[in-house]
Design a protein around this motif. Structure first.
Motif, PDB file in Angstrom:
ATOM      1  N   ALA A   1       0.802  -1.229   0.000  1.00  0.00           N
ATOM      2  CA  ALA A   1       0.000   0.000   0.000  1.00  0.00           C
ATOM      3  C   ALA A   1       0.832   1.276   0.000  1.00  0.00           C
ATOM      4  CB  ALA A   1      -0.952  -0.016   1.201  1.00  0.00           C
ATOM      5  N   SER A   2       2.133   1.179  -0.238  1.00  0.00           N
ATOM      6  CA  SER A   2       3.001   2.359  -0.157  1.00  0.00           C
ATOM      7  C   SER A   2       2.962   3.201  -1.429  1.00  0.00           C
ATOM      8  CB  SER A   2       4.446   1.927   0.106  1.00  0.00           C
ATOM      9  OG  SER A   2       4.846   0.999  -0.894  1.00  0.00           O
ATOM     10  N   LYS A   3       2.395   2.660  -2.500  1.00  0.00           N
ATOM     11  CA  LYS A   3       2.351   3.393  -3.763  1.00  0.00           C
ATOM     12  C   LYS A   3       1.417   2.687  -4.739  1.00  0.00           C
ATOM     13  CE  LYS A   3       6.548   1.003  -5.289  1.00  0.00           C
ATOM     14  NZ  LYS A   3       7.785   1.085  -6.072  1.00  0.00           N
ATOM     15  N   GLY A   4       1.338   3.224  -5.935  1.00  0.00           N
ATOM     16  CA  GLY A   4       0.645   2.551  -7.031  1.00  0.00           C
ATOM     17  C   GLY A   4      -0.773   2.114  -6.725  1.00  0.00           C
ATOM     18  N   PHE A   5      -1.116   0.931  -7.171  1.00  0.00           N
ATOM     19  CA  PHE A   5      -2.473   0.436  -7.036  1.00  0.00           C
ATOM     20  C   PHE A   5      -2.850   0.212  -5.572  1.00  0.00           C
ATOM     21  CE2 PHE A   5      -6.365  -0.976  -8.585  1.00  0.00           C
ATOM     22  CZ  PHE A   5      -6.734  -2.201  -8.032  1.00  0.00           C
ATOM     23  N   GLY A   6      -1.911  -0.308  -4.775  1.00  0.00           N
ATOM     24  CA  GLY A   6      -2.175  -0.545  -3.355  1.00  0.00           C
ATOM     25  C   GLY A   6      -2.582   0.719  -2.633  1.00  0.00           C
ATOM     26  N   ARG A   7      -1.895   1.819  -2.921  1.00  0.00           N
ATOM     27  CA  ARG A   7      -2.255   3.107  -2.309  1.00  0.00           C
ATOM     28  C   ARG A   7      -3.661   3.512  -2.743  1.00  0.00           C
ATOM     29  NH1 ARG A   7       1.672   8.114  -2.990  1.00  0.00           N
ATOM     30  NH2 ARG A   7       2.609   7.159  -1.135  1.00  0.00           N
ATOM     31  N   ALA A   8      -3.940   3.395  -4.030  1.00  0.00           N
ATOM     32  CA  ALA A   8      -5.258   3.794  -4.562  1.00  0.00           C
ATOM     33  C   ALA A   8      -6.372   2.950  -3.931  1.00  0.00           C
ATOM     34  CB  ALA A   8      -5.278   3.646  -6.075  1.00  0.00           C
ATOM     35  N   VAL A   9      -6.111   1.667  -3.762  1.00  0.00           N
ATOM     36  CA  VAL A   9      -7.118   0.789  -3.154  1.00  0.00           C
ATOM     37  C   VAL A   9      -7.364   1.188  -1.709  1.00  0.00           C
ATOM     38  CG1 VAL A   9      -7.493  -1.565  -2.290  1.00  0.00           C
ATOM     39  CG2 VAL A   9      -6.778  -1.212  -4.641  1.00  0.00           C
ATOM     40  N   ALA A  10      -6.273   1.423  -0.970  1.00  0.00           N
ATOM     41  CA  ALA A  10      -6.409   1.778   0.446  1.00  0.00           C
ATOM     42  C   ALA A  10      -7.250   3.045   0.601  1.00  0.00           C
ATOM     43  CB  ALA A  10      -5.028   1.951   1.071  1.00  0.00           C
ATOM     44  N   ILE A  11      -6.986   4.035  -0.247  1.00  0.00           N
ATOM     45  CA  ILE A  11      -7.713   5.305  -0.160  1.00  0.00           C
ATOM     46  C   ILE A  11      -9.203   5.107  -0.502  1.00  0.00           C
ATOM     47  CG2 ILE A  11      -7.963   7.614  -1.191  1.00  0.00           C
ATOM     48  CD1 ILE A  11      -4.863   7.468  -1.697  1.00  0.00           C
ATOM     49  N   ASN A  12      -9.473   4.431  -1.604  1.00  0.00           N
ATOM     50  CA  ASN A  12     -10.862   4.254  -2.036  1.00  0.00           C
ATOM     51  C   ASN A  12     -11.667   3.332  -1.106  1.00  0.00           C
ATOM     52  OD1 ASN A  12     -11.526   5.647  -4.789  1.00  0.00           O
ATOM     53  ND2 ASN A  12      -9.401   4.958  -4.935  1.00  0.00           N
ATOM     54  N   LEU A  13     -10.987   2.341  -0.567  1.00  0.00           N
ATOM     55  CA  LEU A  13     -11.662   1.438   0.366  1.00  0.00           C
ATOM     56  C   LEU A  13     -12.013   2.206   1.648  1.00  0.00           C
ATOM     57  CD1 LEU A  13     -12.378  -1.524   0.109  1.00  0.00           C
ATOM     58  CD2 LEU A  13     -10.215  -2.097   1.200  1.00  0.00           C
ATOM     59  N   ALA A  14     -11.058   3.026   2.114  1.00  0.00           N
ATOM     60  CA  ALA A  14     -11.281   3.805   3.338  1.00  0.00           C
ATOM     61  C   ALA A  14     -12.504   4.711   3.180  1.00  0.00           C
ATOM     62  CB  ALA A  14     -10.042   4.620   3.670  1.00  0.00           C
ATOM     63  N   GLU A  15     -12.634   5.304   1.985  1.00  0.00           N
ATOM     64  CA  GLU A  15     -13.799   6.170   1.726  1.00  0.00           C
ATOM     65  C   GLU A  15     -15.094   5.378   1.739  1.00  0.00           C
ATOM     66  OE1 GLU A  15     -13.309   9.760  -1.188  1.00  0.00           O
ATOM     67  OE2 GLU A  15     -12.066   8.119  -1.955  1.00  0.00           O
ATOM     68  N   ALA A  16     -15.025   4.135   1.276  1.00  0.00           N
ATOM     69  CA  ALA A  16     -16.244   3.339   1.097  1.00  0.00           C
ATOM     70  C   ALA A  16     -16.763   2.716   2.389  1.00  0.00           C
ATOM     71  CB  ALA A  16     -15.995   2.236   0.065  1.00  0.00           C
TER      72      ALA A  16
ATOM     73  N   GLU B   1       8.284   2.484   4.416  1.00  0.00           N
ATOM     74  CA  GLU B   1       7.574   3.207   5.476  1.00  0.00           C
ATOM     75  C   GLU B   1       7.215   4.623   5.040  1.00  0.00           C
ATOM     76  OE1 GLU B   1       9.272   2.678   9.298  1.00  0.00           O
ATOM     77  OE2 GLU B   1       7.399   3.336  10.246  1.00  0.00           O
ATOM     78  N   GLY B   2       8.110   5.251   4.295  1.00  0.00           N
ATOM     79  CA  GLY B   2       7.838   6.615   3.820  1.00  0.00           C
ATOM     80  C   GLY B   2       6.593   6.654   2.944  1.00  0.00           C
ATOM     81  N   GLY B   3       6.502   5.694   2.041  1.00  0.00           N
ATOM     82  CA  GLY B   3       5.344   5.602   1.159  1.00  0.00           C
ATOM     83  C   GLY B   3       4.068   5.336   1.933  1.00  0.00           C
ATOM     84  N   LEU B   4       4.180   4.502   2.963  1.00  0.00           N
ATOM     85  CA  LEU B   4       3.001   4.184   3.783  1.00  0.00           C
ATOM     86  C   LEU B   4       2.515   5.418   4.527  1.00  0.00           C
ATOM     87  CD1 LEU B   4       3.948   0.698   5.329  1.00  0.00           C
ATOM     88  CD2 LEU B   4       2.217   1.158   3.579  1.00  0.00           C
TER      89      LEU B   4
END
Lengths: 270, 261
Positions: free
Chosen positions: B17-32, B46-49
């Motif tokens: 989840a530090s970048k790319g698709f994982g980051r996008a999923v984490a953000i969109n899932l959190a909203e949902a 860790e920086g990306g996270l």
């Protein structure tokens, strides 16, 4: 000599062939050794490998040695540190120009723990060993085989012994199913990359072997167990000699599309 | 199948989840998901996270975010998996979701016939297949303590699970293995919603790596073209589609669904 690209549809088994069979100490591997030994051309060499030296020696005793010399090399495909020595043993004493065809049959495989559901697989070391034995070994042995027999001199054939488990999910069989799915895909990639190599994935069907007996008596899922017991009771298990003969026929005809997955009973083709 | 109510207190795990698709999923899932949710994001970086956490908090203040940095396939992965799946007050959650997104391209500079080093292959399967099984197992044990919770598992897959691509045998083989594992899971546990989601060709670091390192000229040309024209899919767009699929809840259990389906 025909160019390697036209190897499809030309007869290759009858040529002097260097043939390696893994898991040749019993079951299908043994039957393949016996059946092939009757079909390989004069001056062929059959190299049999497995963990059990005594099993290999019994296979060696059964093989038709009229046209074929037989060598046995024991080793454990689970131990990748030992691959260097094992592969050296398999590919030793090959004089360039002697063989016109080289055939590698990846028959060795393991079921893995068939008592566990997906959510119960937690031991990383056990899983590592499983994929090393069933996937890593086939890739690196193929790579070595293709290095030893470069394309300009010799027609190369690589066979992946697979299963319908490679495309049919079976409860408590996630390791075996996923290992076969991975292998089938890797061999499709190989076929695309190396069109001059004849690549075949062959599913022998459920056979009357020690592997099947182990599977039937240990499989965790009750529905799967019932199905397997019924296959055995109804006499529907194939003899490994039958499946081996089918593979030899397919190799003799040599008309299969490289990278295809074929079934012994012709029930599917992918 | 009835639509899934995502707007409930959910325990979520997103790997890579530090970048790319994982980051996008984490953000969109959190909203949902609903109030009282906990999103656990993990990766090596860790920086990306921390950056992902900031972005989540900006759009989904109702969700708590926990960062767990480490290598899910490394030597101490057992302890890491336990930390990832540690659930405070299990009774407060109604749904548990794990997104198996972490993965690597593997050495795409080599053809299958050049893959001579067994350690490279075994390490690759360790990260992309074995560690997924192990973490998934820990997730299931941990979420068993959530009374009557629904569970959803997503395997981030690829077209490569279905079609061979030259010089990509490591990636294709592992994706084929994963799709199969999750089909078996769906059969064994029909009460769990299992989705293999192929996000489409995304504009990410992985696509750049593909463009730079792929040995096969045809496959490389595709990624070089995509890189030059910046025409790869926005991971955020693909992540939204994935979340919609989960919410609509119509997918066949264990099936492979592509962004373009």
């Amino acid at each position: 000599m025909a160019s390697p690209e036209s190897a499809q549809n030309t007869s290759v088994l009858g040529k002097p062939t260097f043939c390696v069979i893994t898991g040749a100490s019993r079951g299908l591997g043994r039957s393949l050794a016996v059946e092939l030994s009757g079909s390989l051309g004069e001056g062929s060499r059959l190299v049999l490998t497995a963990r059990s030296l005594s099993g290999l020696e019994q296979t060696q005793a059964l093989v038709n040695k009229t046209s074929v010399s037989v060598k046995v090399v024991s080793g454990d495909l689970e131990d990748s540190d030992s691959y260097h020595n094992l592969f050296q043993g398999i590919f030793s004493d090959i004089t360039p120009g002697v063989f016109q065809h080289a055939l590698l049959i990846h028959n060795a495989s393991s079921l893995g723990d068939v008592t566990k559901r997906v959510v119960e697989h937690r031991d990383a070391v056990v899983l590592q060993k499983y994929y090393t034995t069933n996937v890593t070994s086939t890739i690196t042995l193929t790579a070595r085989f293709l290095q030893i027999f470069p394309s300009c001199d010799v027609t190369r054939t690589v066979v992946n012994i697979t299963s319908s488990a490679g495309f049919t999910p079976i409860k408590t069989n996630s390791l075996y199913c996923s290992g076969k799915a991975a292998r089938d895909m890797v061999f499709k990639v190989l076929a695309e990359e190396s069109p001059e190599v004849r690549v075949l994935s062959f599913s022998p069907g459920a056979m009357d072997t020690e592997m099947f007996e182990y599977y039937r008596t240990h499989v965790g899922d009750p529905e799967v167990r019932t199905l397997l017991c019924r296959l055995a009771e109804d006499g529907k298990l194939l003899k490994p000699e039958f499946s081996a003969q089918k593979l030899v026929q397919i190799l003799e005809e040599n008309s299969y599309k490289s990278g295809a997955v074929l079934d012994a009973l012709g029930r599917f083709e992918h | 199948m009835a639509a899934a109510d995502l707007k409930v207190a959910t325990f979520c795990v997103v790997t890579g989840a530090s970048k790319g698709f994982g980051r996008a999923v984490a953000i969109n899932l959190a909203e949902a998901v609903g109030d009282g949710s906990l999103i656990v994001i993990t990766a090596r970086g860790e920086g990306g996270l921390d950056e992902t956490k900031k972005k989540i908090e900006a759009v989904a203040p109702h969700a708590q975010v926990k960062v767990v940095a480490g290598d899910i396939a490394g030597t101490y992965s057992d302890a890491l998996h336990a930390r990832i799946c540690d659930i405070p007050s299990p009774g407060s959650f109604k749904h548990a979701i794990i997104i198996h997104n972490a993965g690597s391209l593997g050495d795409v500079s080599k053809l299958t016939s050049e893959l001579s080093d067994p350690k490279v292959i075994t390490d690759y399967y360790q990260l992309n297949v074995s560690s997924v099984l192990c973490l998934n197992s820990t997730f299931f044990s941990a979420t068993a303590s959530i009374p009557n919770a629904r569970r959803t598992v997503v395997n981030v897959t690829s077209l490569c699970a279905l079609q061979p691509f030259k010089s990509w045998s490591l990636y294709c083989g592992a994706k084929a293995a994963r799709d199969m594992i999750f089909k078996v899971l769906a059969q064994e546990q029909p009460d769990v919603r299992v989705l293999s989601y192929a996000p489409g060709p995304l504009q990410t670091d992985m696509a750049e790596e593909a463009a730079q390192k792929t040995a096969d000229p045809d496959v490389r040309a595709f990624f070089v073209g995509m890189s030059k024209s910046r025409s790869g899919l926005d991971p955020d767009v693909s992540a939204k589609k994935m979340v919609k699929l989960l919410g609509d809840n119509k997918f066949e259990n264990g099936s492979h669904v592509d962004f373009y389906d």
